[in-house]
Design a protein around this motif. Structure first.
Motif, mmCIF file in Angstrom:
data_model
loop_
_atom_site.group_PDB
_atom_site.id
_atom_site.type_symbol
_atom_site.label_atom_id
_atom_site.label_comp_id
_atom_site.label_asym_id
_atom_site.label_seq_id
_atom_site.Cartn_x
_atom_site.Cartn_y
_atom_site.Cartn_z
ATOM 1 N N SER A 187 -41.357 22.046 66.198
ATOM 2 C CA SER A 187 -41.278 22.822 64.955
ATOM 3 C C SER A 187 -39.895 22.767 64.318
ATOM 4 C CB SER A 187 -41.655 24.277 65.212
ATOM 5 O OG SER A 187 -42.959 24.376 65.732
ATOM 6 N N ASP A 188 -38.828 22.706 65.137
ATOM 7 C CA ASP A 188 -37.462 22.725 64.620
ATOM 8 C C ASP A 188 -36.905 21.326 64.391
ATOM 9 O OD1 ASP A 188 -36.631 25.789 64.927
ATOM 10 O OD2 ASP A 188 -37.823 25.220 66.658
ATOM 11 N N TYR A 189 -37.716 20.296 64.601
ATOM 12 C CA TYR A 189 -37.287 18.908 64.386
ATOM 13 C C TYR A 189 -37.176 18.620 62.893
ATOM 14 C CZ TYR A 189 -37.434 13.773 64.622
ATOM 15 O OH TYR A 189 -37.155 12.440 64.490
ATOM 16 N N LEU A 190 -36.103 17.940 62.493
ATOM 17 C CA LEU A 190 -35.925 17.586 61.084
ATOM 18 C C LEU A 190 -36.775 16.358 60.783
ATOM 19 C CD1 LEU A 190 -34.549 18.144 58.388
ATOM 20 C CD2 LEU A 190 -32.684 16.621 59.115
ATOM 21 N N LEU A 191 -37.813 16.567 60.010
ATOM 22 C CA LEU A 191 -38.779 15.516 59.688
ATOM 23 C C LEU A 191 -38.291 14.734 58.472
ATOM 24 C CD1 LEU A 191 -41.602 14.354 60.343
ATOM 25 C CD2 LEU A 191 -42.568 16.095 58.826
ATOM 26 N N ALA A 192 -38.010 13.452 58.673
ATOM 27 C CA ALA A 192 -37.544 12.588 57.589
ATOM 28 C C ALA A 192 -37.949 11.156 57.915
ATOM 29 C CB ALA A 192 -36.032 12.691 57.428
ATOM 30 N N PRO A 193 -38.199 10.315 56.898
ATOM 31 C CA PRO A 193 -38.599 8.943 57.168
ATOM 32 C C PRO A 193 -37.542 8.170 57.962
ATOM 33 C CG PRO A 193 -39.054 9.507 54.882
ATOM 34 C CD PRO A 193 -38.251 10.632 55.452
ATOM 35 N N ILE A 194 -37.997 7.387 58.933
ATOM 36 C CA ILE A 194 -37.126 6.467 59.666
ATOM 37 C C ILE A 194 -36.870 5.272 58.753
ATOM 38 C CG2 ILE A 194 -37.002 4.927 61.661
ATOM 39 C CD1 ILE A 194 -38.751 6.999 63.162
ATOM 40 N N PRO A 195 -35.603 4.943 58.458
ATOM 41 C CA PRO A 195 -35.295 3.924 57.441
ATOM 42 C C PRO A 195 -36.024 2.596 57.609
ATOM 43 C CG PRO A 195 -33.302 5.093 58.037
ATOM 44 C CD PRO A 195 -34.371 5.582 58.974
ATOM 45 N N SER A 196 -36.099 2.070 58.838
ATOM 46 C CA SER A 196 -36.747 0.761 59.032
ATOM 47 C C SER A 196 -38.229 0.819 58.686
ATOM 48 C CB SER A 196 -36.571 0.290 60.483
ATOM 49 O OG SER A 196 -37.195 1.191 61.388
ATOM 50 N N LEU A 197 -38.874 1.953 58.980
ATOM 51 C CA LEU A 197 -40.298 2.094 58.665
ATOM 52 C C LEU A 197 -40.500 2.323 57.169
ATOM 53 C CD1 LEU A 197 -41.510 4.324 61.657
ATOM 54 C CD2 LEU A 197 -41.256 1.830 61.522
ATOM 55 N N GLU A 198 -39.587 3.052 56.556
ATOM 56 C CA GLU A 198 -39.672 3.291 55.116
ATOM 57 C C GLU A 198 -39.560 1.978 54.349
ATOM 58 O OE1 GLU A 198 -38.034 6.770 52.207
ATOM 59 O OE2 GLU A 198 -36.564 5.816 53.533
ATOM 60 N N GLU A 199 -38.676 1.092 54.800
ATOM 61 C CA GLU A 199 -38.547 -0.218 54.136
ATOM 62 C C GLU A 199 -39.818 -1.038 54.295
ATOM 63 O OE1 GLU A 199 -36.191 -1.502 52.102
ATOM 64 O OE2 GLU A 199 -35.546 0.593 52.149
ATOM 65 N N ARG A 200 -40.413 -1.004 55.484
ATOM 66 C CA ARG A 200 -41.673 -1.727 55.690
ATOM 67 C C ARG A 200 -42.778 -1.155 54.801
ATOM 68 N NH1 ARG A 200 -43.443 -2.250 61.786
ATOM 69 N NH2 ARG A 200 -45.188 -3.291 60.718
ATOM 70 N N ALA A 201 -42.774 0.165 54.638
ATOM 71 C CA ALA A 201 -43.786 0.805 53.792
ATOM 72 C C ALA A 201 -43.660 0.324 52.350
ATOM 73 C CB ALA A 201 -43.645 2.324 53.864
ATOM 74 N N LYS A 202 -42.425 0.216 51.857
ATOM 75 C CA LYS A 202 -42.208 -0.253 50.481
ATOM 76 C C LYS A 202 -42.663 -1.696 50.319
ATOM 77 C CE LYS A 202 -38.317 2.844 49.521
ATOM 78 N NZ LYS A 202 -36.840 2.942 49.369
ATOM 79 N N SER A 203 -42.361 -2.529 51.313
ATOM 80 C CA SER A 203 -42.781 -3.935 51.248
ATOM 81 C C SER A 203 -44.294 -4.060 51.267
ATOM 82 C CB SER A 203 -42.181 -4.723 52.421
ATOM 83 O OG SER A 203 -40.782 -4.720 52.356
ATOM 84 N N MET A 204 -44.931 -3.269 52.114
ATOM 85 C CA MET A 204 -46.387 -3.325 52.211
ATOM 86 C C MET A 204 -47.032 -2.828 50.929
ATOM 87 S SD MET A 204 -48.744 -1.782 55.223
ATOM 88 C CE MET A 204 -50.235 -0.947 54.767
ATOM 89 N N ARG A 205 -46.486 -1.788 50.351
ATOM 90 C CA ARG A 205 -47.000 -1.266 49.085
ATOM 91 C C ARG A 205 -46.929 -2.339 47.996
ATOM 92 N NH1 ARG A 205 -47.714 3.332 45.984
ATOM 93 N NH2 ARG A 205 -46.903 3.176 43.872
ATOM 94 N N ALA A 206 -45.780 -3.036 47.928
ATOM 95 C CA ALA A 206 -45.608 -4.090 46.919
ATOM 96 C C ALA A 206 -46.612 -5.217 47.132
ATOM 97 C CB ALA A 206 -44.181 -4.629 46.976
#
Length: 383
Positions: A329-348
């Motif tokens: 519950s107290d964990y700071l939830l934020a995108p992991i940069p390497s996965l976020e970049e893959r998500a952008k590439s896949m979206r494109a």
């Protein structure tokens, strides 16, 4: 890392073998391939079938019997186990309480709108609460610090009926442990398959308010064909794992096909796993939370008739054997940069292929407890 397959090759969910992961060295090619297969299954389908030989069919049977007996009690007895002041995060949630978020959520409504009419979920536009009951039994480890979200980490409620009480804790703990260890190990496999350190997700979820969450539907009241038992939705947690129900009716939507898939969990040591919103958030949308519904379909009706004929002594209640695995519950939830970049590439890539893609979702940093609270308000479990 090899390019990800963007289209499912089958209308059946991939089967991931946890035994391979547990029995061979982490750096072996067999383990590495199975881990990548697990991660790709979650990216492409949002769900998978998990084989784990530690899970017993007899354990699932004892669990289903117990929960059928529990939910067959009079409503007045069930209400004693209700904790609305804790947003129903422990104890029972009675039928017609929880609302399907997608009935009013714009992104969900756009997903439905872009499905072929023959593949759409049953209509939830009336925003009626689901006619299902639930029981939340925490399977969490107490954090060694003062949590900011005590309501999400409250102590368990034990039913008081004599016929239930003695069996309750041993069976819930035994089956919950089987589900928890299976999904925790799959979290490790997913980390490896995504190119992350093995314990990335396990550590983030070490003190998560994990919940064994059996869901019950009274089929004497709600057994008519095309009754919605749980309206089209995604889960708010990280990973959801299910044992086999005695009644069919669960449909999932693979991310890129737009096809509604009836879930068939094989008999034996198999479980269903679905991605939730916390996994979507931390992966920057690379893995999307899987859409699903539970309805009464033709196979449900046939099973009801069979159970009436063969098991006259058993309550006619559909139990979903469900476990919600959460990040802390107290964990700071934020995108992991390497996965976020893959998500952008896949979206494109999907856009270049002419696929329908929702507008870019935003995943702002926030504590997991805040994310959970926001989701609970959407489904009418938190004021």
């Amino acid at each position: 890392m090899p390019a990800l397959m963007l289209e499912p090759t089958s209308m059946d969910l991939p089967i991931i073998d946890l035994d391979v992961f547990l029995s061979q060295p982490r750096d072996s090619s067999a383990v590495q391939e199975e881990c990548k297969k697990a991660a790709d299954a979650l990216i492409v389908y949002g769900a998978l079938i998990l084989h784990d030989s530690r899970v017993s069919e007899s354990g699932n049977t004892r669990f289903l019997d117990l929960l059928e007996d529990y939910f067959a009690q009079p409503e007045a007895d069930l209400k004693k186990d209700e904790r609305p002041e804790l947003s129903y995060q422990v104890g029972v949630t009675l039928e017609n309480t929880e609302k399907p978020k997608c009935a009013v959520d714009e992104p969900c409504l756009r997903v439905i709108e872009h499905l072929d009419p023959a593949e759409r979920p049953l209509d939830i536009s009336g925003h009626s609460p689901d006619p299902k009951c639930r029981f939340f039994w925490k399977m969490s480890e107490k954090p060694p610090y003062e949590t900011e979200y005590p309501g999400l980490n409250a102590p368990n409620v034990i039913p008081q009926a004599e016929s239930i009480k003695e069996r309750w804790t041993p069976i819930m703990e035994s089956w919950g442990k089987s589900m928890k260890q299976a999904v925790s190990d799959l979290a490790d496999m997913t980390s490896i398959g995504l190119g992350l350190p093995e314990n990335t997700f396990r550590e983030a979820g070490k003190y998560g308010p994990h919940i064994l969450a059996p869901t019950a539907s009274d089929l004497t009241k709600y057994g008519q064909k095309d009754t919605i038992l749980a309206g089209f939705h995604t889960d708010l947690n990280f990973l959801t794992i299910h044992g086999r129900s005695r009644y069919p009716g669960l449909h999932v939507w693979a991310r890129n096909t737009g096809k509604r898939l009836p879930v068939k969990i094989p008999e034996g040591n198999y479980l269903l796993v679905q991605a939730g919103k916390q996994l979507e958030h931390i992966s920057g949308g690379l893995i999307k939370a899987g859409f699903h519904e539970v309805v009464v379909n033709d196979k449900t009706v046939a099973t009801i008739e069979k159970m009436k004929a063969e098991h006259l002594d058993r309550p006619l209640i559909r139990i979903s054997s469900t476990f919600f695995w959460h990040l802390s519950s107290d964990y700071l939830l934020a995108p992991i940069p390497s996965l976020e970049e893959r998500a952008k590439s896949m979206r494109a890539e999907l856009i270049n292929l002419g696929k329908y893609v929702l507008e870019d979702a935003v995943y702002p940093p926030m504590k997991v407890g805040e994310q959970v609270s926001n989701e609970l308000k959407h489904i009418a479990l938190m004021a």
